[in-house]
Scaffold this motif. Structure first.
Motif, PDB file in Angstrom:
ATOM      1  N   PHE A 124     -27.536 -34.417  50.125  1.00 11.89           N
ATOM      2  CA  PHE A 124     -26.345 -33.697  49.680  1.00 11.89           C
ATOM      3  C   PHE A 124     -25.119 -34.602  49.677  1.00 11.89           C
ATOM      4  CE2 PHE A 124     -29.336 -30.446  50.713  1.00 11.89           C
ATOM      5  CZ  PHE A 124     -29.104 -29.466  49.770  1.00 11.89           C
TER       6      PHE A 124
ATOM      7  N   LEU B 148     -25.515 -36.737  46.671  1.00 13.39           N
ATOM      8  CA  LEU B 148     -25.240 -35.986  45.455  1.00 13.39           C
ATOM      9  C   LEU B 148     -23.743 -35.744  45.294  1.00 13.39           C
ATOM     10  CD1 LEU B 148     -26.383 -34.536  43.006  1.00 13.39           C
ATOM     11  CD2 LEU B 148     -26.597 -32.479  44.409  1.00 13.39           C
TER      12      LEU B 148
ATOM     13  N   GLN C   6     -22.269 -21.216  39.907  1.00 10.13           N
ATOM     14  CA  GLN C   6     -22.951 -22.447  40.324  1.00 10.13           C
ATOM     15  C   GLN C   6     -24.215 -22.713  39.523  1.00 10.13           C
ATOM     16  OE1 GLN C   6     -21.788 -21.648  45.004  1.00 10.13           O
ATOM     17  NE2 GLN C   6     -23.773 -22.528  44.507  1.00 10.13           N
ATOM     18  N   VAL C   7     -25.015 -21.671  39.347  1.00 13.22           N
ATOM     19  CA  VAL C   7     -26.270 -21.858  38.627  1.00 13.22           C
ATOM     20  C   VAL C   7     -25.996 -22.342  37.200  1.00 13.22           C
ATOM     21  CG1 VAL C   7     -28.290 -20.692  37.684  1.00 13.22           C
ATOM     22  CG2 VAL C   7     -27.558 -20.207  40.023  1.00 13.22           C
TER      23      VAL C   7
ATOM     24  N   LEU D  61     -26.071 -29.250  33.769  1.00 18.00           N
ATOM     25  CA  LEU D  61     -26.305 -30.644  34.179  1.00 18.00           C
ATOM     26  C   LEU D  61     -27.788 -31.009  34.163  1.00 18.00           C
ATOM     27  CD1 LEU D  61     -23.788 -30.802  37.152  1.00 18.00           C
ATOM     28  CD2 LEU D  61     -23.512 -31.851  34.906  1.00 18.00           C
ATOM     29  N   SER D  62     -28.644 -30.049  33.851  1.00 15.35           N
ATOM     30  CA  SER D  62     -30.091 -30.279  33.915  1.00 15.35           C
ATOM     31  C   SER D  62     -30.664 -30.789  32.612  1.00 15.35           C
ATOM     32  CB  SER D  62     -30.799 -28.964  34.287  1.00 15.35           C
ATOM     33  OG  SER D  62     -30.402 -28.524  35.562  1.00 15.35           O
ATOM     34  N   ASN D  63     -29.982 -31.692  31.980  1.00 13.99           N
ATOM     35  CA  ASN D  63     -30.447 -32.199  30.685  1.00 13.99           C
ATOM     36  C   ASN D  63     -29.911 -33.613  30.490  1.00 13.99           C
ATOM     37  OD1 ASN D  63     -29.651 -32.664  27.664  1.00 13.99           O
ATOM     38  ND2 ASN D  63     -31.364 -31.237  27.624  1.00 13.99           N
ATOM     39  N   LYS D  64     -30.811 -34.497  30.183  1.00 12.89           N
ATOM     40  CA  LYS D  64     -30.489 -35.911  30.106  1.00 12.89           C
ATOM     41  C   LYS D  64     -29.394 -36.196  29.075  1.00 12.89           C
ATOM     42  CE  LYS D  64     -32.782 -40.307  30.537  1.00 12.89           C
ATOM     43  NZ  LYS D  64     -33.536 -40.750  31.701  1.00 12.89           N
TER      44      LYS D  64
ATOM     45  N   LEU E  66     -26.011 -35.023  30.353  1.00 13.55           N
ATOM     46  CA  LEU E  66     -25.487 -35.946  31.367  1.00 13.55           C
ATOM     47  C   LEU E  66     -24.933 -37.197  30.699  1.00 13.55           C
ATOM     48  CD1 LEU E  66     -28.116 -35.838  34.274  1.00 13.55           C
ATOM     49  CD2 LEU E  66     -25.866 -34.760  34.173  1.00 13.55           C
TER      50      LEU E  66
ATOM     51  N   PHE F 133     -30.760 -31.495  39.573  1.00 16.93           N
ATOM     52  CA  PHE F 133     -29.971 -30.384  39.028  1.00 16.93           C
ATOM     53  C   PHE F 133     -30.855 -29.214  38.624  1.00 16.93           C
ATOM     54  CE2 PHE F 133     -26.800 -33.878  38.101  1.00 16.93           C
ATOM     55  CZ  PHE F 133     -25.935 -33.488  39.104  1.00 16.93           C
ATOM     56  N   LYS F 134     -32.061 -29.518  38.139  1.00 16.87           N
ATOM     57  CA  LYS F 134     -32.983 -28.425  37.824  1.00 16.87           C
ATOM     58  C   LYS F 134     -33.351 -27.658  39.090  1.00 16.87           C
ATOM     59  CE  LYS F 134     -35.194 -29.755  33.513  1.00 16.87           C
ATOM     60  NZ  LYS F 134     -36.341 -30.395  32.847  1.00 16.87           N
TER      61      LYS F 134
ATOM     62  N   PHE G 230     -25.166 -26.053  37.263  1.00 16.31           N
ATOM     63  CA  PHE G 230     -26.329 -26.919  37.478  1.00 16.31           C
ATOM     64  C   PHE G 230     -27.268 -26.895  36.271  1.00 16.31           C
ATOM     65  CE2 PHE G 230     -25.301 -26.179  42.113  1.00 16.31           C
ATOM     66  CZ  PHE G 230     -24.816 -27.462  42.301  1.00 16.31           C
ATOM     67  N   LYS G 231     -27.381 -25.762  35.612  1.00 15.76           N
ATOM     68  CA  LYS G 231     -28.200 -25.724  34.399  1.00 15.76           C
ATOM     69  C   LYS G 231     -27.611 -26.635  33.330  1.00 15.76           C
ATOM     70  CE  LYS G 231     -30.732 -21.398  34.581  1.00 15.76           C
ATOM     71  NZ  LYS G 231     -30.790 -19.966  34.244  1.00 15.76           N
TER      72      LYS G 231
ATOM     73  N   LEU H 233     -30.887 -21.883  45.604  1.00 14.75           N
ATOM     74  CA  LEU H 233     -29.580 -22.151  46.207  1.00 14.75           C
ATOM     75  C   LEU H 233     -29.427 -21.353  47.493  1.00 14.75           C
ATOM     76  CD1 LEU H 233     -27.079 -22.209  43.179  1.00 14.75           C
ATOM     77  CD2 LEU H 233     -28.010 -24.137  44.467  1.00 14.75           C
TER      78      LEU H 233
ATOM     79  N   GLN I 222     -31.753 -37.557  38.614  1.00 14.37           N
ATOM     80  CA  GLN I 222     -30.636 -36.620  38.584  1.00 14.37           C
ATOM     81  C   GLN I 222     -31.014 -35.304  37.945  1.00 14.37           C
ATOM     82  OE1 GLN I 222     -27.460 -40.234  37.753  1.00 14.37           O
ATOM     83  NE2 GLN I 222     -27.154 -38.278  36.722  1.00 14.37           N
ATOM     84  N   VAL I 223     -31.696 -35.379  36.806  1.00 13.09           N
ATOM     85  CA  VAL I 223     -32.050 -34.140  36.115  1.00 13.09           C
ATOM     86  C   VAL I 223     -32.929 -33.265  36.998  1.00 13.09           C
ATOM     87  CG1 VAL I 223     -33.294 -33.164  34.158  1.00 13.09           C
ATOM     88  CG2 VAL I 223     -31.800 -35.124  33.799  1.00 13.09           C
TER      89      VAL I 223
ATOM     90  N   LEU J 255     -31.563 -27.193  41.543  1.00  9.16           N
ATOM     91  CA  LEU J 255     -30.399 -26.398  41.966  1.00  9.16           C
ATOM     92  C   LEU J 255     -30.055 -25.288  40.971  1.00  9.16           C
ATOM     93  CD1 LEU J 255     -28.148 -29.358  43.188  1.00  9.16           C
ATOM     94  CD2 LEU J 255     -29.355 -27.702  44.621  1.00  9.16           C
ATOM     95  N   SER J 256     -30.794 -25.216  39.881  1.00  7.64           N
ATOM     96  CA  SER J 256     -30.477 -24.258  38.814  1.00  7.64           C
ATOM     97  C   SER J 256     -31.157 -22.917  39.005  1.00  7.64           C
ATOM     98  CB  SER J 256     -30.900 -24.832  37.457  1.00  7.64           C
ATOM     99  OG  SER J 256     -30.192 -26.004  37.155  1.00  7.64           O
ATOM    100  N   ASN J 257     -31.195 -22.446  40.203  1.00  7.39           N
ATOM    101  CA  ASN J 257     -31.883 -21.181  40.471  1.00  7.39           C
ATOM    102  C   ASN J 257     -31.246 -20.518  41.685  1.00  7.39           C
ATOM    103  OD1 ASN J 257     -34.104 -19.770  42.230  1.00  7.39           O
ATOM    104  ND2 ASN J 257     -34.803 -19.606  40.120  1.00  7.39           N
ATOM    105  N   LYS J 258     -30.890 -19.279  41.519  1.00 10.75           N
ATOM    106  CA  LYS J 258     -30.145 -18.562  42.546  1.00 10.75           C
ATOM    107  C   LYS J 258     -30.904 -18.501  43.871  1.00 10.75           C
ATOM    108  CE  LYS J 258     -26.963 -14.745  42.878  1.00 10.75           C
ATOM    109  NZ  LYS J 258     -25.674 -14.666  42.184  1.00 10.75           N
TER     110      LYS J 258
ATOM    111  N   VAL K  19     -20.771 -29.390  46.734  1.00  8.77           N
ATOM    112  CA  VAL K  19     -22.036 -29.981  47.176  1.00  8.77           C
ATOM    113  C   VAL K  19     -21.893 -30.509  48.604  1.00  8.77           C
ATOM    114  CG1 VAL K  19     -23.673 -31.859  46.808  1.00  8.77           C
ATOM    115  CG2 VAL K  19     -22.809 -30.545  44.856  1.00  8.77           C
TER     116      VAL K  19
END
Lengths: 101, 101
Positions: B90, B93, A3-4, A10-13, A16, B7-8, A7-8, B16, B3-4, B10-13, A97
């Motif tokens: 959620f 999203l 999952q992480v 997806l963490s960039n414009k 996306l 997702f950022k 999401f990582k 989450l 959005q970014v 959510l980018s961490n264990k 989600v």
DNA sequence: AATATATATCGGTATTTCCCGATATACCAA
DNA sequence: TTGGTATATCGGGAAATACCGATATATATT
């Protein structure tokens, strides 16, 4: 499915943006079929790169990030690598989600 | 809704994990009501921090990250801040991932 | 073989994130 | 006011990420 990692990715414009473009390649890469032929919905790195306006190395790396997250698939044909969306991954992510996040 | 930024967040264990714990506070923080009383589904920072095993400052920052992304809401009561999930975020999203990403 | 094109990988700098300890702020109780 | 508890914020070191230019690899063409 990490999952992480998803999401990582997806963490960039720009990433996306690429995913969005790949939803409708004919719309966003109108000259792709002309120069690359029928590619089953996949778009080659160079076209994505030129549209994104970042360097080739950056876009190549971004596509690898998206691929490792399972969001796109790659298929090499000759000297081209065609990337396309993995729609199932988006379905799965949406369900994740909605119910498990 | 950026959005970014979502997702950022959510980018961490650990983050989450926190979101998952907040899905069912009574299950994951069984002694919370005893020590904090009825808090309308919100859990205070200290309980989250102890369960996560990271420092107070780290968890406080993580909760701000989740809040800025709109994934949780905070309500201060006395010296406590109770964080709870924003379920609508959620849903939104999930729909975003399913249809617009 | 030599060259050209498409993509991948490597090495590097700047920025961001992770997580900490220390400190500040807010509230409560005596 | 003094002190205690809960949370937020600040400053920082280590690791990861965002990009880049240069180079390597793979394939196609001549």
């Amino acid at each position: 499915m990490d999952q992480v990692e998803i999401f990582k990715a997806l963490s960039n414009k720009t990433r996306l943006q690429i995913l969005n473009w790949l939803k409708d390649p004919e719309l966003h890469f109108p000259d792709h079929k002309v120069s690359c032929g029928e590619t089953n919905g996949g778009v080659c790195v160079g076209h994505i790169q030129r549209k994104a306006g970042l360097t080739q190395s950056t876009i190549s790396e971004y596509l690898v990030v998206l691929q490792r997250a399972g969001l796109v698939t790659a298929s090499r044909v000759g000297q081209w690598t065609y990337y396309k969306r993995n729609e199932k991954a988006f379905e799965d992510l949406s369900n994740l989600v909605a119910s498990e996040l």
